[in-house]
Design an enzyme around this catalytic site. Structure first.
Site, PDB file in Angstrom:
ATOM      1  N   ASP A 156      -3.016   4.645  -2.347  1.00 48.38           N
ATOM      2  CA  ASP A 156      -4.062   5.261  -1.743  1.00 48.38           C
ATOM      3  C   ASP A 156      -4.543   6.512  -2.332  1.00 48.38           C
ATOM      4  O   ASP A 156      -3.864   7.333  -2.733  1.00 48.38           O
ATOM      5  CB  ASP A 156      -3.739   5.367  -0.279  1.00 48.38           C
ATOM      6  CG  ASP A 156      -4.735   5.869   0.955  1.00 48.38           C
ATOM      7  OD1 ASP A 156      -5.888   4.995   0.865  1.00 48.38           O
ATOM      8  OD2 ASP A 156      -4.663   6.811   1.557  1.00 48.38           O
ATOM      9  N   GLU A 158      -6.757   3.485  -6.011  1.00 44.13           N
ATOM     10  CA  GLU A 158      -8.023   3.662  -5.189  1.00 44.13           C
ATOM     11  C   GLU A 158      -8.606   4.787  -5.620  1.00 44.13           C
ATOM     12  O   GLU A 158      -7.966   6.129  -5.602  1.00 44.13           O
ATOM     13  CB  GLU A 158      -7.611   3.781  -3.629  1.00 44.13           C
ATOM     14  CG  GLU A 158      -9.163   3.674  -2.741  1.00 44.13           C
ATOM     15  CD  GLU A 158      -9.092   4.285  -1.636  1.00 44.13           C
ATOM     16  OE1 GLU A 158      -9.796   3.761  -0.669  1.00 44.13           O
ATOM     17  OE2 GLU A 158      -8.005   4.939  -1.274  1.00 44.13           O
ATOM     18  N   HIS A 188     -11.164  -2.728   3.504  1.00 39.88           N
ATOM     19  CA  HIS A 188     -11.125  -2.362   4.786  1.00 39.88           C
ATOM     20  C   HIS A 188     -12.004  -1.239   5.176  1.00 39.88           C
ATOM     21  O   HIS A 188     -12.017  -0.852   6.411  1.00 39.88           O
ATOM     22  CB  HIS A 188      -9.567  -2.194   5.238  1.00 39.88           C
ATOM     23  CG  HIS A 188      -8.973  -1.095   4.340  1.00 39.88           C
ATOM     24  ND1 HIS A 188      -8.838  -1.346   3.039  1.00 39.88           N
ATOM     25  CD2 HIS A 188      -8.621   0.021   4.828  1.00 39.88           C
ATOM     26  CE1 HIS A 188      -8.026  -0.237   2.489  1.00 39.88           C
ATOM     27  NE2 HIS A 188      -8.030   0.692   3.589  1.00 39.88           N
ATOM     28  N   ASP A 207       0.972  -1.202   0.112  1.00 43.10           N
ATOM     29  CA  ASP A 207      -0.076  -0.080   0.031  1.00 43.10           C
ATOM     30  C   ASP A 207       0.618   1.379  -0.097  1.00 43.10           C
ATOM     31  O   ASP A 207       1.702   1.487   0.925  1.00 43.10           O
ATOM     32  CB  ASP A 207      -0.938   0.032   1.250  1.00 43.10           C
ATOM     33  CG  ASP A 207      -2.205   0.464   1.024  1.00 43.10           C
ATOM     34  OD1 ASP A 207      -2.374   1.821   0.265  1.00 43.10           O
ATOM     35  OD2 ASP A 207      -3.293  -0.127   1.463  1.00 43.10           O
TER      36      ASP A 207
END
Length: 534
Positions: free
Chosen positions: A204, A267, A328, A102
């Site tokens: 992210d 994302e 998540h 990530d």
């Protein structure tokens, strides 16, 4: 269309998200760690997935559980060491598993040395690494921009008399991606991990990276109603999805491509017509802009059929599709659609065209776990109580067996275990072919073995009230997927003259001959091998 043998590894892959805090604890402190992930690699290999996406493991004050970073090139002691990471990477590669990290480039922790330097003085060399603005004449924030986690996105710094911007917590100041030095520093971070051998990154909030150069106020959202997520009060026109972000992505992509076949996943929570722009021109965009439609859409057949068709129609010629059922940040699929339909959802995810991403525990049918007020850890829930935005319920520990700590920990788990953790766990399901875990494993194996599922074309075969069907075809091999999205049995006319059941979400139908209409039990999905053309 390229054949399965010429596809990139990530086009053929099934990706599995590991949330490290909740996957496996190796030292009894109640928090999962890297050595715990190593311990469970054999399970992931047995399940049949091809790649692991590891949520953040960097040193962090954990205000947002790893998404507030103080050092991009190390491992937080709670998860282990860089040597543990290297061991995990080596053990994963030894088993044929790829590993994605990530990457969190939009913001740092306010404890990061970059920000400590930046806020030390208006003349700091790193001042412009972050986004600073003078107050309005009345002392109020410079724009109306809102934080995702509640309140203004501007935090006043009394020492220097300016506000800094934070899209999330005030402890997560946003980096200024218009500054070439910031871009160079983050590319160096990527090189650090690529040189260690990682197979790519999930980036992210990539659509947040660039903000409006003129600092214009965001317009009001005409669809906002009281009781909604407060961030929705404004349209994030000037704080997200700015056109310049694609230049940043192209720079990242060039770096990745220089290392060979590495993957960049973005994302991006945007409507699909804007999402597909993040593929860029061939060779310039994100390989996989995350497609979250299955998380947010109503669970009904006409809506899903229309969404799949629209997405397929909007993809650029070089764009490879992808699908996600859970992560998540969102409620678990079994909590959204129920345990019975979660089996149908698994078949949908693993038979659509494109790369699927699984969220740890969904293969067990894990549900959201109610969190008592005194156990809430998520800052989003704490900042916006009562709106149901908390993410803790979907982040609870993975249940491995029926011991008191569910095989996850010998200590007190950082979040509560599910009340059914001692019944719904890996050990109970592993040898039960009728279990959810057994279904996921069979679906993954079927996908691996069938080029029509892994690389074939997608053609709608019909939909109606409560059902959805589509064809997957490659090299003359034709498979029909038919899904019943309701509890009542259905008889679906999809003009099948002769076929047999390869796999059903309901045990006992494999090998069954089907002709004419396809009979579906309640909450059933089937994959049929078509033996004759209609």
């Amino acid at each position: 269309m390229a054949g399965a043998s010429t596809m990139s590894w990530w086009e053929r892959a099934v990706i599995y998200q590991v949330y490290p805090r909740s996957f496996q604890d190796s030292d009894g402190d109640g928090v999962g760690d890297l050595r715990g992930v190593i311990r469970r690699l054999d399970y992931l290999q047995w399940l049949g997935v091809d790649a692991i996406w590891l949520s953040p493991i960097y040193p962090s004050p954990m205000k947002d559980f790893g998404y507030d970073i103080v050092d991009y090139t190390d491992v937080d002691p709670i998860f282990g060491t860089l040597e543990d990471f290297d061991a995990l990477l080596a053990e994963a590669h030894r088993r044929g598993l790829r590993l994605l990290l990530d990457l969190v480039p939009n913001h740092t922790s306010d404890q990061h040395p970059w920000f400590i330097d930046a806020r030390s003085s208006r003349t700091s060399p790193r001042r412009d690494w972050y986004i600073w603005r003078d107050p309005r004449p009345d002392g109020s924030p410079p724009t109306n921009w809102l934080s995702n986690f509640g309140g203004s996105a501007w935090e006043f710094d009394p020492a220097t008399g300016q506000y800094y911007y934070h899209a999330y917590l005030r402890e997560q100041p946003d980096l200024n991606w218009r500054n070439p030095e910031v871009r160079a520093a983050m590319l160096d971070v990527m090189r650090f991990w690529l040189d260690r051998g990682v197979d790519g990154f999930r980036v992210d909030v990539i659509w947040h990276l660039v903000k409006d150069e003129q600092f214009r106020d965001n317009p009001p959202n005409p669809g906002y109603r009281p009781g909604m997520w407060p961030y929705r009060a404004l349209l994030p026109t000037y704080t997200t999805d700015r056109p310049e972000v694609h230049e940043v992505i192209a720079e990242m992509r060039r770096l990745l491509d220089s290392y060979g076949e590495r993957l960049m996943v973005g994302e991006i929570y945007l409507p699909v017509e804007r999402l597909v722009a993040y593929y860029g021109d061939a060779g310039t965009g994100v390989h996989l802009p995350f497609n979250f439609q299955l998380i947010g859409l109503p669970w009904d057949a006409p809506t899903l059929a229309a969404a799949i068709a629209a997405y397929e129609g909007l993809l650029p010629a070089h764009g490879w599709p992808n699908w996600v059922l859970g992560n998540h940040d969102k409620p678990r699929i079994a909590s959204r659609v129920g345990s019975a339909q979660a089996r149908v959802a698994a078949m949908l995810l693993l038979t659509l065209r494109g790369t699927p991403t699984l969220y740890y525990g969904d293969e067990l049918g894990m549900r959201d776990v109610p969190i008592p007020p005194d156990r809430v850890r998520d800052p989003w829930e704490k900042n916006t109580p009562g709106l149901g935005l908390g993410r803790d319920p979907a982040r609870t520990p993975m249940p491995w067996d029926d011991t008191p700590g569910a095989g996850f920990t010998a200590g007190e788990p950082w979040l509560p275990l599910a009340v059914d953790a001692r019944a719904i766990h890996v050990t109970a399901q592993r040898d039960d072919p009728s279990s959810m875990l057994g279904l996921y494993r069979r679906l993954i194996a079927l996908r691996r073995d069938e080029p029509a599922l892994r690389a074939g074309s997608y053609t709608p075969a019909g939909s109606g009230e409560g059902w959805l069907a589509y064809l997957r075809e490659s090299g003359g091999r034709r498979l029909l997927v038919a899904l019943n999205l309701g509890a009542a049995p259905l008889s679906v006319d999809v003009s099948v003259e002769s076929s047999r059941v390869l796999l059903s979400t309901v045990p006992g139908r494999a090998g069954e001959a089907v002709g004419g209409r396809v009979a579906l039990r309640g909450d059933e999905g089937v994959v049929l091998e078509l033996l004759e053309r209609p």
